[in-house]
Design a protein around this motif. Sequence first.
Motif, PDB file in Angstrom:
ATOM      1  N   ASP A 388       0.910  -1.146  -0.041  1.00 38.30           N
ATOM      2  CA  ASP A 388      -0.023   0.117   0.090  1.00 38.30           C
ATOM      3  C   ASP A 388       0.936   1.278   0.125  1.00 38.30           C
ATOM      4  O   ASP A 388       1.696   1.364   0.944  1.00 38.30           O
ATOM      5  CB  ASP A 388      -0.945   0.012   1.164  1.00 38.30           C
ATOM      6  CG  ASP A 388      -2.060  -0.993   1.054  1.00 38.30           C
ATOM      7  OD1 ASP A 388      -2.134  -1.669  -0.022  1.00 38.30           O
ATOM      8  OD2 ASP A 388      -2.553  -1.430   2.164  1.00 38.30           O
ATOM      9  N   GLU A 389       0.629   1.872  -0.997  1.00 37.84           N
ATOM     10  CA  GLU A 389       1.594   3.165  -1.057  1.00 37.84           C
ATOM     11  C   GLU A 389       0.596   4.487  -1.460  1.00 37.84           C
ATOM     12  O   GLU A 389      -0.563   4.207  -2.051  1.00 37.84           O
ATOM     13  CB  GLU A 389       2.501   3.099  -2.035  1.00 37.84           C
ATOM     14  CG  GLU A 389       3.415   1.777  -1.950  1.00 37.84           C
ATOM     15  CD  GLU A 389       4.574   2.012  -0.997  1.00 37.84           C
ATOM     16  OE1 GLU A 389       4.644   3.391  -0.592  1.00 37.84           O
ATOM     17  OE2 GLU A 389       5.193   0.970  -0.765  1.00 37.84           O
ATOM     18  N   PRO A 422      -7.128   7.570  -1.974  1.00 36.80           N
ATOM     19  CA  PRO A 422      -6.809   6.303  -1.212  1.00 36.80           C
ATOM     20  C   PRO A 422      -5.210   5.813  -1.437  1.00 36.80           C
ATOM     21  O   PRO A 422      -4.843   6.210  -2.563  1.00 36.80           O
ATOM     22  CB  PRO A 422      -7.893   5.595  -1.191  1.00 36.80           C
ATOM     23  CG  PRO A 422      -8.377   5.673  -2.820  1.00 36.80           C
ATOM     24  CD  PRO A 422      -8.028   7.098  -2.809  1.00 36.80           C
ATOM     25  N   ASP A 423      -4.903   5.138  -0.476  1.00 36.66           N
ATOM     26  CA  ASP A 423      -3.668   4.314  -0.841  1.00 36.66           C
ATOM     27  C   ASP A 423      -3.866   3.485  -1.913  1.00 36.66           C
ATOM     28  O   ASP A 423      -5.100   2.805  -2.046  1.00 36.66           O
ATOM     29  CB  ASP A 423      -3.115   3.701   0.253  1.00 36.66           C
ATOM     30  CG  ASP A 423      -2.380   4.867   1.249  1.00 36.66           C
ATOM     31  OD1 ASP A 423      -2.153   5.945   0.898  1.00 36.66           O
ATOM     32  OD2 ASP A 423      -2.013   4.398   2.427  1.00 36.66           O
ATOM     33  N   ILE A 424      -2.843   2.882  -2.651  1.00 44.72           N
ATOM     34  CA  ILE A 424      -2.868   1.988  -3.506  1.00 44.72           C
ATOM     35  C   ILE A 424      -1.941   0.919  -3.556  1.00 44.72           C
ATOM     36  O   ILE A 424      -0.789   1.142  -3.235  1.00 44.72           O
ATOM     37  CB  ILE A 424      -3.124   2.583  -5.028  1.00 44.72           C
ATOM     38  CG1 ILE A 424      -3.220   1.674  -6.148  1.00 44.72           C
ATOM     39  CG2 ILE A 424      -1.632   3.151  -5.253  1.00 44.72           C
ATOM     40  CD1 ILE A 424      -3.542   2.040  -7.519  1.00 44.72           C
ATOM     41  N   GLY A 461     -13.129   3.887  -9.566  1.00 43.31           N
ATOM     42  CA  GLY A 461     -12.540   2.513  -9.029  1.00 43.31           C
ATOM     43  C   GLY A 461     -10.823   2.489  -9.404  1.00 43.31           C
ATOM     44  O   GLY A 461     -10.326   1.501  -8.975  1.00 43.31           O
ATOM     45  N   SER A 462     -10.305   3.497  -9.951  1.00 48.40           N
ATOM     46  CA  SER A 462      -8.885   3.527 -10.527  1.00 48.40           C
ATOM     47  C   SER A 462      -8.632   4.836  -9.942  1.00 48.40           C
ATOM     48  O   SER A 462      -9.168   5.877  -9.699  1.00 48.40           O
ATOM     49  CB  SER A 462      -9.073   3.472 -11.737  1.00 48.40           C
ATOM     50  OG  SER A 462      -9.323   2.092 -12.152  1.00 48.40           O
ATOM     51  N   PRO A 529      -5.836   0.442 -11.300  1.00 51.05           N
ATOM     52  CA  PRO A 529      -7.030  -0.121 -10.438  1.00 51.05           C
ATOM     53  C   PRO A 529      -6.879  -0.060  -8.948  1.00 51.05           C
ATOM     54  O   PRO A 529      -5.709  -0.574  -8.659  1.00 51.05           O
ATOM     55  CB  PRO A 529      -7.370  -1.219 -11.031  1.00 51.05           C
ATOM     56  CG  PRO A 529      -6.096  -1.912 -11.537  1.00 51.05           C
ATOM     57  CD  PRO A 529      -5.384  -0.918 -12.006  1.00 51.05           C
ATOM     58  N   LEU A 530      -7.620   0.212  -8.194  1.00 54.31           N
ATOM     59  CA  LEU A 530      -7.536   0.387  -6.739  1.00 54.31           C
ATOM     60  C   LEU A 530      -7.734  -1.349  -6.039  1.00 54.31           C
ATOM     61  O   LEU A 530      -6.955  -1.378  -5.046  1.00 54.31           O
ATOM     62  CB  LEU A 530      -8.674   1.146  -5.865  1.00 54.31           C
ATOM     63  CG  LEU A 530      -8.498   2.697  -6.104  1.00 54.31           C
ATOM     64  CD1 LEU A 530      -9.590   3.262  -5.607  1.00 54.31           C
ATOM     65  CD2 LEU A 530      -7.190   3.080  -5.504  1.00 54.31           C
TER      66      LEU A 530
END
Length: 531
Positions: A388-389, A422-424, A461-462, A529-530
């Motif tokens: 998660d970054e 958000p983090d991905i 969602g990406s 994509p998340l």
Amino acid sequence: MRWSLSTKVFLSLAAVIFAFGTVGLYSIYRMDQLRSNVELVRKGILPLTSHLGLLHRELKDYEQELSGTTRSDLVRLRSYFHNFSPFVRIESAEKKIASISNDFSLDNTQRGLLKSQYNKLQQLRQGGDLRGGLVTGIKNAVSVVLFEAPEARDNQAVYAALARAFVAFLHEERFEKARQIQNELAYIIRRIRKEVYRSWRASGHFMQGLNQVAATAESQAMLVTSIATGIALLIALAVMVWVNMTLRPLKRLREGVKQAARGEFIAVDVDTGDEIGQLAEEFNRMSQSLKERDIQLKNQRAELLRAERLATIGKMSSQITHEIRNPLSSIGLNTELLEEEIGLLSQNGQMDEARSLLAAIRGEIDRLTGVTEQYLRFARMPKPELNDESMNHILNELVEFMSSQFQIADIAVETTFDGDLPDINVDERQIRQALMNLLVNSIQSMESGGVLKLATCQVNGSIQISISDTGHGIDEETRSKIFEPFFSTKNVGTGLGLTLVQQIVDEHKGSISCESQLGEGTRFLIDLPLS
């Protein structure tokens, strides 16, 4: 209201059947009338006319026989006159007329004519006018016979009494008295013959009237039948045109099927609302599905070919790099040793030119080493190590790391980062490498300085990363090739930078696209994509 195809066909057939059925029923009706007229003539009027005609000829013959007054004439009459009964034949004619009126369908005019004819014959047979005319004060054979037969009141009885007396006188050879009765019998037969003649002529006229009625009815029937048949044919033609128009969309549907068989998936425009329209809708859905699947297969085939090509290139690059890297390392080491030896031997600065040449050799060795390293990174791209970054954090660090290059190139950096991003789950090292390659390309495209814009946002969602510059831009043909291995518009470099970027994005299940206009700059969009 939309009718189904079966309903249309049923109504079409029903209309044709009704039209020709009406013509057929009318023809049957007219034929039945014609048959009735023929039956009336054949079984009714013709026998009656023949009967009256024969009776008229017999009466005429007997009238001529009664005109003879010689003894031989009277003797000849004695042998057969007793067999002649005209009123019996008249009664038979009456029965025939009554049978015609009862057994056949007649109109009022025809029935009235037959009734008049029947009454005249009946009056001739049952009337009492003959007795009143024959009974006179003169004492003769006729008066005596009638006086002795008071029961003979009607004409038939009067004739029968006179005929019996006449035959009796002939057998007794009392010819004088027989001649007195002979004259009266001749008068009665003449009168009967005239009335029978009138009735015979009336029967003939009646039959002619029937023929005229039949001819008129036949003409009318032919006219009406012709008109009705023409109307029925027009209805049938209209039905054929209607059915042809109803089934015409099948031709377009067939052409669509042929084109689909050739791999050309098109939509068929059929809006009939019936089964053909429903079939066309299903065909269009199938065609669209096949078209999308065909595009997907082409893309998958292209991706497969690209993957195979990259694999081949990677394998080849790895082999070449391996063959070059070791000699370069040996050459570099020996160059360093040679520099040290020259440094020890140099006392008076006469070795400066040699050291300059060695430095140039070392620079080229370092450049070749960098190229081999880039080939190795492309050929031996490891699987991403996902964590998660924060994409905003990665971009901020990268901008700070390359700030000196931006300053040297006179490039202003503008950032628009989504604070709620958000983090991905990504491999930070690979994503950093991909973004750096894109930033380096942007710097190289803005030779006279410019503006570099970085932006992040969340879309469907990406996470979307936008990198746009104000460089010279690229044309459409070049843009279609920028992700191909070894393709480059610069005189230096390996042409693997953007290929490596695309490979990293693909490994993260994302996508990258390029938008560019000559003279307006270039924009790269990365979607990751998340999930």
